[in-house]
Structures are given as structure tokens and as C-alpha cells.
Design a protein around this motif. Structure first.
Motif, PDB file in Angstrom:
ATOM      1  N   ALA A 187      -5.728  19.671  -1.586  1.00 34.46           N
ATOM      2  CA  ALA A 187      -5.829  19.048  -2.901  1.00 34.46           C
ATOM      3  C   ALA A 187      -7.110  18.211  -2.947  1.00 34.46           C
ATOM      4  O   ALA A 187      -8.158  18.675  -2.536  1.00 34.46           O
ATOM      5  CB  ALA A 187      -4.566  18.241  -3.217  1.00 34.46           C
ATOM      6  N   CYS A 188      -7.020  16.963  -3.400  1.00 33.68           N
ATOM      7  CA  CYS A 188      -8.220  16.131  -3.559  1.00 33.68           C
ATOM      8  C   CYS A 188      -8.906  15.844  -2.235  1.00 33.68           C
ATOM      9  O   CYS A 188     -10.051  15.406  -2.216  1.00 33.68           O
ATOM     10  CB  CYS A 188      -7.848  14.827  -4.243  1.00 33.68           C
ATOM     11  SG  CYS A 188      -7.170  15.091  -5.886  1.00 33.68           S
ATOM     12  N   ALA A 189      -8.204  16.048  -1.127  1.00 35.51           N
ATOM     13  CA  ALA A 189      -8.785  15.802   0.194  1.00 35.51           C
ATOM     14  C   ALA A 189      -9.419  17.059   0.781  1.00 35.51           C
ATOM     15  O   ALA A 189      -9.862  17.047   1.934  1.00 35.51           O
ATOM     16  CB  ALA A 189      -7.712  15.265   1.137  1.00 35.51           C
TER      17      ALA A 189
ATOM     18  N   PHE B 246       0.938   4.539   4.846  1.00 34.96           N
ATOM     19  CA  PHE B 246       0.075   5.723   4.811  1.00 34.96           C
ATOM     20  C   PHE B 246      -1.318   5.364   4.312  1.00 34.96           C
ATOM     21  O   PHE B 246      -2.328   5.659   4.958  1.00 34.96           O
ATOM     22  CB  PHE B 246       0.713   6.802   3.933  1.00 34.96           C
ATOM     23  CG  PHE B 246      -0.151   8.022   3.746  1.00 34.96           C
ATOM     24  CD1 PHE B 246      -0.864   8.557   4.809  1.00 34.96           C
ATOM     25  CD2 PHE B 246      -0.247   8.629   2.501  1.00 34.96           C
ATOM     26  CE1 PHE B 246      -1.663   9.687   4.635  1.00 34.96           C
ATOM     27  CE2 PHE B 246      -1.039   9.747   2.324  1.00 34.96           C
ATOM     28  CZ  PHE B 246      -1.749  10.284   3.385  1.00 34.96           C
ATOM     29  N   ARG B 247      -1.371   4.676   3.175  1.00 34.06           N
ATOM     30  CA  ARG B 247      -2.691   4.397   2.598  1.00 34.06           C
ATOM     31  C   ARG B 247      -3.523   3.467   3.488  1.00 34.06           C
ATOM     32  O   ARG B 247      -4.728   3.591   3.557  1.00 34.06           O
ATOM     33  CB  ARG B 247      -2.560   3.824   1.203  1.00 34.06           C
ATOM     34  CG  ARG B 247      -2.170   4.920   0.242  1.00 34.06           C
ATOM     35  CD  ARG B 247      -2.555   4.602  -1.179  1.00 34.06           C
ATOM     36  NE  ARG B 247      -1.836   5.537  -2.034  1.00 34.06           N
ATOM     37  CZ  ARG B 247      -1.128   5.195  -3.086  1.00 34.06           C
ATOM     38  NH1 ARG B 247      -1.071   3.946  -3.459  1.00 34.06           N
ATOM     39  NH2 ARG B 247      -0.490   6.112  -3.780  1.00 34.06           N
ATOM     40  N   ASP B 248      -2.830   2.548   4.167  1.00 33.37           N
ATOM     41  CA  ASP B 248      -3.567   1.679   5.082  1.00 33.37           C
ATOM     42  C   ASP B 248      -4.085   2.461   6.293  1.00 33.37           C
ATOM     43  O   ASP B 248      -5.071   2.065   6.919  1.00 33.37           O
ATOM     44  CB  ASP B 248      -2.672   0.536   5.578  1.00 33.37           C
ATOM     45  CG  ASP B 248      -2.484  -0.553   4.533  1.00 33.37           C
ATOM     46  OD1 ASP B 248      -3.220  -0.552   3.523  1.00 33.37           O
ATOM     47  OD2 ASP B 248      -1.587  -1.402   4.721  1.00 33.37           O
ATOM     48  N   SER B 249      -3.403   3.534   6.633  1.00 31.90           N
ATOM     49  CA  SER B 249      -3.773   4.278   7.846  1.00 31.90           C
ATOM     50  C   SER B 249      -4.962   5.207   7.621  1.00 31.90           C
ATOM     51  O   SER B 249      -5.586   5.653   8.586  1.00 31.90           O
ATOM     52  CB  SER B 249      -2.572   5.110   8.332  1.00 31.90           C
ATOM     53  OG  SER B 249      -2.366   6.247   7.504  1.00 31.90           O
ATOM     54  N   ILE B 250      -5.285   5.503   6.370  1.00 32.92           N
ATOM     55  CA  ILE B 250      -6.283   6.551   6.099  1.00 32.92           C
ATOM     56  C   ILE B 250      -7.668   6.136   6.595  1.00 32.92           C
ATOM     57  O   ILE B 250      -8.248   6.796   7.454  1.00 32.92           O
ATOM     58  CB  ILE B 250      -6.290   6.919   4.601  1.00 32.92           C
ATOM     59  CG1 ILE B 250      -4.942   7.555   4.203  1.00 32.92           C
ATOM     60  CG2 ILE B 250      -7.434   7.894   4.296  1.00 32.92           C
ATOM     61  CD1 ILE B 250      -4.783   7.809   2.707  1.00 32.92           C
ATOM     62  N   ALA B 251      -8.212   5.050   6.050  1.00 31.40           N
ATOM     63  CA  ALA B 251      -9.535   4.613   6.507  1.00 31.40           C
ATOM     64  C   ALA B 251      -9.457   4.061   7.923  1.00 31.40           C
ATOM     65  O   ALA B 251     -10.409   4.230   8.704  1.00 31.40           O
ATOM     66  CB  ALA B 251     -10.107   3.558   5.561  1.00 31.40           C
ATOM     67  N   ALA B 252      -8.331   3.442   8.274  1.00 31.86           N
ATOM     68  CA  ALA B 252      -8.200   2.857   9.621  1.00 31.86           C
ATOM     69  C   ALA B 252      -8.466   3.908  10.691  1.00 31.86           C
ATOM     70  O   ALA B 252      -9.095   3.628  11.718  1.00 31.86           O
ATOM     71  CB  ALA B 252      -6.808   2.249   9.798  1.00 31.86           C
TER      72      ALA B 252
ATOM     73  N   ALA C 162     -14.528  14.876  -2.529  1.00 37.00           N
ATOM     74  CA  ALA C 162     -14.627  14.186  -1.240  1.00 37.00           C
ATOM     75  C   ALA C 162     -16.003  14.443  -0.617  1.00 37.00           C
ATOM     76  O   ALA C 162     -16.539  13.599   0.106  1.00 37.00           O
ATOM     77  CB  ALA C 162     -13.514  14.632  -0.297  1.00 37.00           C
ATOM     78  N   ILE C 163     -16.580  15.600  -0.904  1.00 37.61           N
ATOM     79  CA  ILE C 163     -17.937  15.916  -0.431  1.00 37.61           C
ATOM     80  C   ILE C 163     -18.951  15.085  -1.221  1.00 37.61           C
ATOM     81  O   ILE C 163     -19.913  14.550  -0.662  1.00 37.61           O
ATOM     82  CB  ILE C 163     -18.212  17.428  -0.575  1.00 37.61           C
ATOM     83  CG1 ILE C 163     -17.186  18.229   0.241  1.00 37.61           C
ATOM     84  CG2 ILE C 163     -19.636  17.775  -0.150  1.00 37.61           C
ATOM     85  CD1 ILE C 163     -17.200  19.726  -0.031  1.00 37.61           C
TER      86      ILE C 163
ATOM     87  N   ASN D 269     -10.054   8.721   0.154  1.00 39.42           N
ATOM     88  CA  ASN D 269      -9.559   9.662  -0.846  1.00 39.42           C
ATOM     89  C   ASN D 269      -8.176  10.091  -0.376  1.00 39.42           C
ATOM     90  O   ASN D 269      -7.819   9.932   0.779  1.00 39.42           O
ATOM     91  CB  ASN D 269     -10.602  10.802  -0.866  1.00 39.42           C
ATOM     92  CG  ASN D 269     -10.198  12.093  -1.486  1.00 39.42           C
ATOM     93  OD1 ASN D 269      -9.120  12.611  -1.252  1.00 39.42           O
ATOM     94  ND2 ASN D 269     -11.103  12.641  -2.259  1.00 39.42           N
ATOM     95  N   GLN D 270      -7.396  10.612  -1.292  1.00 40.67           N
ATOM     96  CA  GLN D 270      -6.041  11.056  -0.933  1.00 40.67           C
ATOM     97  C   GLN D 270      -5.677  12.274  -1.756  1.00 40.67           C
ATOM     98  O   GLN D 270      -5.804  12.264  -2.984  1.00 40.67           O
ATOM     99  CB  GLN D 270      -5.047   9.925  -1.197  1.00 40.67           C
ATOM    100  CG  GLN D 270      -3.628  10.258  -0.803  1.00 40.67           C
ATOM    101  CD  GLN D 270      -2.662   9.143  -1.159  1.00 40.67           C
ATOM    102  OE1 GLN D 270      -3.071   8.067  -1.594  1.00 40.67           O
ATOM    103  NE2 GLN D 270      -1.393   9.405  -0.994  1.00 40.67           N
ATOM    104  N   GLY D 271      -5.247  13.309  -1.080  1.00 36.33           N
ATOM    105  CA  GLY D 271      -4.825  14.527  -1.781  1.00 36.33           C
ATOM    106  C   GLY D 271      -3.321  14.580  -1.922  1.00 36.33           C
ATOM    107  O   GLY D 271      -2.606  14.153  -1.013  1.00 36.33           O
ATOM    108  N   LEU D 272      -2.839  15.047  -3.065  1.00 36.50           N
ATOM    109  CA  LEU D 272      -1.392  15.095  -3.235  1.00 36.50           C
ATOM    110  C   LEU D 272      -0.767  15.970  -2.162  1.00 36.50           C
ATOM    111  O   LEU D 272      -1.464  16.761  -1.533  1.00 36.50           O
ATOM    112  CB  LEU D 272      -0.984  15.549  -4.644  1.00 36.50           C
ATOM    113  CG  LEU D 272      -0.831  17.005  -5.022  1.00 36.50           C
ATOM    114  CD1 LEU D 272      -0.111  17.110  -6.352  1.00 36.50           C
ATOM    115  CD2 LEU D 272      -2.161  17.702  -5.140  1.00 36.50           C
TER     116      LEU D 272
END
Lengths: 193, 399
Positions: B86-88, B274-280, B355-356, B385-388
Motif C-alpha cells: 500500500a502506501c509503504a 506500532f507507530r512509535d516503532s516505525i521510525a525507531a 515513499a520514494i 509513512n504507513q501503508g494500510l
């Protein structure tokens, strides 16, 4: 949690009956639906048991871990480490706390079935169930706009028509505010500031 | 941190202007590829691997993005991959290309994503798919993507005292820089009053606070550090950390396109959300932290969501995003400018490209080529960014 599953388990087969709708549950363009002789059926029978007295969402409970699954999961528990646990059908709680809400200001695209022309905005609720410790979405009952909602309200699951086709009136779960539980916006928004 | 090599060089970047052109998505991708290759100073025949970010909404060609672009550029027999998240999707394509390079399977790879979007709400493909939650949420709930953005925004208002004015301010801030970005779709500055006068789409979010769907393409030429050095580009911007994480159970946030969260009744959640873990995860791979970042490109599907990301990527503590915004910390010239490209608010979503595109912006910024939206002295940056369906996406770049 295994004992709790016994308490909460409904005999779902007995509850898959067809009923007439609650009076006053819907109005406007769907008035014709309520007076129709068509059968009323669940719009999603494997998720939602349409029952005039006790409409409820159908979940499965991982009996070993106490984890609920909605939509119901029959293959394997998603709780890590409980792959071999039994999954038992249970009814989800029919009341909960409003976690957040929004509305649809424009008609959603297909496959949403528009039931009024022109489109009338409707509210959507995210309701937190305390026993299951999960948040479940649902439309808010007809006639209650997002302006009338506030986070923290108690919400009750009821059934209303979603749409009607040639064969049947398709019934869906909706969240209805429980009278007298509104939380003042000032109190909630100021609390964490 | 381990001694594992995580870096690849960004030798070239390319991006179309975004808009609603209605052309086949392949054309946008090819335009972005040609710019990226020219920017890299190489020839397409030098490319050894193509990583395509897929789109599934435009029928058959979209499912096979890698091959579609390899064919469009003239078959050279090279290996490909196609990523859908998805968006990712774009970040997975970057990750795929980087893995090829770091493993030694190739020295130089192309990453590309492009899309043509229909007007209005993103909607499921035609057909009855009664077992697919992404179809059912439209049928049973009438829940569009902005429904979920509205739920998050309202929750933010309740928890942290965010106001509609704050959300409007995000849009105004981003439109100011978006107006200076030649590749942005919306090159117009909006005042907060304009935003607040636009129609309500998903209470409390108004039309100008929700990103549009756009046509566009973006591409990168990635290569090994040795290859960059051979090309005289040892000072090129590097990708140092990539995150493609998924949630851990139980995920307590209602995520698109789900009807419910996981249940936390049986198993308690441990660790970061989850959202905190993405960039971390991307920071950890890069050996850097949010305090080291000079700018961030975050996924502002709605203006309110941008505020959530400030906290989720560690720019401030939970509940402090509004203050950061109001203090101008995230504006161009502030402590840590966010979305100086203009963000999705100025671009709109072109799902496989975005994302690119975020990495393209970081590259221009870190090279000092961002013109009148340049962040002074920027040497590090992060995208998120986060994809569904549960796709995390983050890239840390350094120079």
C-alpha cells in the motif's frame, strides 16, 4: 478467562432468527423498508447476529489466552504462542465507551449503498469494549449526528437497516448513545492538557 | 549497534510534477526514471536491478510494476522485484534494492513507483468481495480512508486539546513551502481561514485538511558505496537506515481497513506502539536518534495526522505536538522542519510513488539543492509513512 467464555457464549443458532425491526429505529427514506413485508436479514450473518432483543457481534475467543477475535477467526488464535488454543464463538459486549468518532460528510463510494438522495451525512463511532479490551467500529444510529457525540459516552449496540434490495432488508449493527452519559467536551479535552 | 553494513548511496533522484493528468502511470514512472538516471550520470544500460513499487488499482499492469518499467525502458534482461505494501510500497522497493546491493548481487539498482489515480475517494476495485475487510468497510460501515483520519483527529482533540485551528495551521504551514515546490500539485498558499471555511469531509477534518489522490512518479538510482566512489560521488547522500516493520500483538490502534483493534484482554502489549516503532527501527539501524535529525518528511494523510507523527518519530513527547507546531519548531527555519516539500497536503497521494518521493526530497535537501525551501545545513533526515494492512515505512538518510 476460559470460565468467562462460558458465561459469554451465546447459543448462536437459536439467535439467527428473523424479526421485525425495532419501532422508531429508522425513519426518513428507509421508512418504506420498515413497512415492507420483506424479510429482515443480517447484512453480514457470520459477523453480526440480527436479533431484535439482543443483536450482537460474533467473535471467537482464544480460550487459553483470553484473546477475542473480531471479525471471528476460526483457523488459529492470533495471540502469539497460543496457536493450539481452542477458538470458541462468543458474543461481544453490547455496550462500550466512545473512544472516538467522525462522520461521512460525503457519500462513500461503491460498494457502499446510498439509501437517501440527496446523501445525508452519518456518524461513525469507535467504541471501546472493556471486557474484550478492544475497539470496534460501527455506524451511529440514524438521527444522531457527530455534533451530538463526545468521547467517553456510553454506547449501546442496536440494529438498523443498512439497505434494502429485491429480496430483503439487510440489517446492520449500529452504536447508539446511552441517554445521560454525555461527557462535557471541556472536561475531556482539558484533562490531558 | 552491529558492524553490519547498512548504507547504500543515492546516486540519482527523479520525480515528476504531481497532478491529475490522467496519463498511464507508466509514463510518469519513465519520466522519473530518466531524470534519476541523468541525475546519476549513468546510462540505463548500467542498471543491474529494477525494484518497482506496485499499484493494484490500475489493473493488470500495476501488479507487475518491476517488469512494466523494465519493458518500458527497453528489455535488457535484468532481474527485477515488485513490492506491494500500500502506501509503504516505495520503502519496500528501496529495501529490496538495498538488499541486492548489500548482498553483492548487484552494484547499482533502480527504484521506481508511479500511479494514476481516479477522482474522489480511493475505493475498492469492482466486484463482490464479502470476505475482504477492505471491501466490507465500505459496504457495511461506509468507512472511507478519511473516516480513520477523522477518528484519529477527534481522539487527538480529546486527549491533548488539539483544536481545528491547529489542524488548519499544519495545512497553512505546509502550503507555504508547497507553493515553492515546482513538483507539488498544489502550489497555492492557504491561510488558516481558507482551511476552516472548506467543507467538512470527516468530522473534524475538512476538505483542505485531507490529502487528495494524485498522479505522479518518483525514482531513485541506488548503488554501493564503492560504485559511488568509482563515479566520483563518494560524498553522495546515503540511505543509512530502513524500517519496514509490522505491528506487534496486540495492536491497540484502529488501523485502516480494520473493523476492530486486536483484543488486549488476554495478552498485554509490551514495548512501543506500532507507530512509535516505525521510525525507531530505522533510527536503530542508522545508529542515530531523532535528536540527530535536521528535517523530517512525514505522512500527512490529514493535517491532524502530521501532529501524531511528531510524537511517533520522537520529535517531541506525547501531547506536545501542538506546542511544537505553534512555536514554529516544525516550520522552515524552525528547530526541525517537517514536510518542507509541502507534504501530501501539497502533493496528494500517488500511492506507489510517495515513499520514494519522500526520499527524493531528503536527497535534494541534504545536497543543498532545495532552493527557497532549503533547510540550512541539513545533513540528516528521516521519512515516515504507513501503508494500510500494517505496513511500517521509514528511511533515514545522511550526508
Amino acid at each position: 478467562m476460559g470460565d468467562l467464555s462460558q458465561l459469554l457464549a451465546w447459543n448462536l443458532k437459536d439467535r439467527q432468527k428473523l424479526h421485525t425491526p425495532r419501532s422508531g429505529a429508522h425513519d426518513g427514506s428507509l421508512m418504506s423498508a420498515s413497512t415492507s413485508a420483506k424479510p429482515q436479514i443480517s447484512a453480514k450473518p457470520d459477523w453480526f447476529a440480527f436479533d431484535v432483543e439482543q443483536p450482537h457481534l460474533i467473535a471467537t475467543l482464544c480460550t487459553q489466552s483470553g484473546t477475542y477475535h473480531f471479525p471471528p477467526e476460526y483457523t488459529m488464535s492470533r495471540a502469539p504462542g497460543f496457536a493450539d488454543s481452542e477458538l470458541t464463538e462468543v458474543a461481544l459486549s453490547r455496550t462500550g465507551t466512545l473512544w472516538s468518532y467522525t462522520n461521512a460528510g460525503y457519500a462513500p463510494p461503491d460498494p457502499y449503498v446510498q439509501t437517501s438522495d440527496p446523501f445525508e451525512p452519518f456518524a461513525i463511532a469507535a467504541v471501546e469494549l472493556s471486557v474484550e479490551k478492544m475497539i470496534v467500529l460501527g455506524q451511529v444510529v440514524d438521527g444522531v449526528s457527530s455534533d451530538e457525540l463526545s468521547v467517553g459516552m456510553q454506547m449501546q449496540l442496536v440494529s438498523e437497516p443498512l439497505f434494502e434490495d429485491d429480496q430483503a432488508i439487510h440489517m446492520i449493527w449500529r452504536w447508539k448513545p446511552v441517554e445521560g452519559t454525555a461527557v462535557a467536551n471541556d472536561a475531556t479535552s482539558g484533562g490531558a492538557a | 549497534m552491529s558492524a553490519r553494513e547498512t548504507e547504500v548511496a543515492i546516486l540519482g533522484v527523479g520525480m515528476t510534477e504531481w497532478g491529475k493528468w490522467g496519463r498511464p502511470f507508466v509514463e510518469y514512472g519513465v519520466a522519473a526514471i530518466r531524470e534519476a538516471i541523468a541525475d546519476a550520470g549513468i546510462d540505463y544500460s548500467d542498471i543491474q536491478f529494477v525494484a518497482g513499487a506496485a499499484t493494484v488499482r490500475n489493473g493488470y499492469p500495476g501488479y507487475v510494476a518491476g517488469a512494466t518499467f523494465a519493458q518500458a525502458m527497453g528489455w535488457t534482461g535484468l532481474p527485477i522485484s515488485t513490492s506491494y505494501a500500500a502506501c509503504a510500497s516505495g520503502t519496500q522497493a528501496i529495501s529490496s534494492a538495498r538488499a541486492q546491493i548489500l548482498s553483492g548481487a548487484c552494484d547499482v539498482a533502480l527504484v521506481v513507483g508511479a500511479d494514476t489515480t481516479p477522482k474522489g475517494f480511493l475505493a475498492p476495485s469492482k466486484g463482490e468481495r464479502g470476505d475482504d475487510p477492505d471491501w466490507l468497510r465500505f459496504r457495511l460501515l461506509g468507512a472511507t480512508n478519511p473516516t480513520y483520519f477523522g477518528l484519529y483527529a477527534r481522539r487527538r482533540m480529546d486527549l491533548y486539546g488539539a483544536t481545528e485551528q491547529d489542524f488548519a495551521l499544519v495545512k497553512a504551514k505546509n502550503s507555504k513551502v508547497g507553493a515553492r515546490n515546482p513538483r507539488a500539485r498544489y502550489k497555492k498558499e492557504f491561510a488558516e481561514a481558507d482551511v476552516l471555511a472548506s467543507p467538512m469531509v470527516a468530522d473534524p477534518l475538512r476538505l483542505l485538511q485531507i490529502c487528495a489522490t494524485s498522479d505522479g512518479g518518483a525514482a531513485l538510482v541506488l548503488c554501493s558505496k564503492q560504485y559511488a566512489e568509482n563515479k566520483g560521488a563518494s560524498g553522495a547522500v546515503k540511505v543509512r537506515g530502513i524500517s519496514t516493520v509490522t505491528p506487534t500483538f496486540p495492536n491497540a490502534v484502529i488501523e485502516m481497513p480494520n473493523f476492530a483493534t486486536d483484543s488486549a484482554a488476554g495478552v498485554a502489549h509490551v514495548g512501543a506502539t506500532f507507530r512509535d516503532s516505525i521510525a525507531a527501527s530505522a533510527y536503530a539501524e542508522a545508529g542515530l536518534g531523532p535528536e540527530d535529525m535536521h528535517l523530517a518528511e512525514v505522512y500527512d494523510l490529514s493535517s491532524a495526522l502530521e501532529l501524531d507523527w511528531y510524537e511517533n518519530i520522537g520529535l517531541c513527547k506525547e501531547g506536545e505536538a501542538e506546542k511544537m507546531l505553534r512555536d514554529g519548531d516544525t516550520s522552515l527555519g524552525g528547530k526541525i522542519p517537517v514536510n518542507v516539500s509541502g507534504g501530501l497536503g501539497a502533493f496528494g497521494e500517488a500511492v506507489p510513488a510517495q515513499a520514494i518521493a519522500q526520499v527524493c526530497e531528503l536527497t535534494w535537501q541534504l545536497r543543498g539543492q532545495a532552493g527557497d525551501r532549503q533547510v540550512d545545513g541539513a545533513k540528516t533526515g528521516v521519512t515516515v509513512n504507513q501503508g494500510l494492512f500494517g505496513h511500517g515505512s521509514s528511511v533515514v538518510c545522511v550526508r
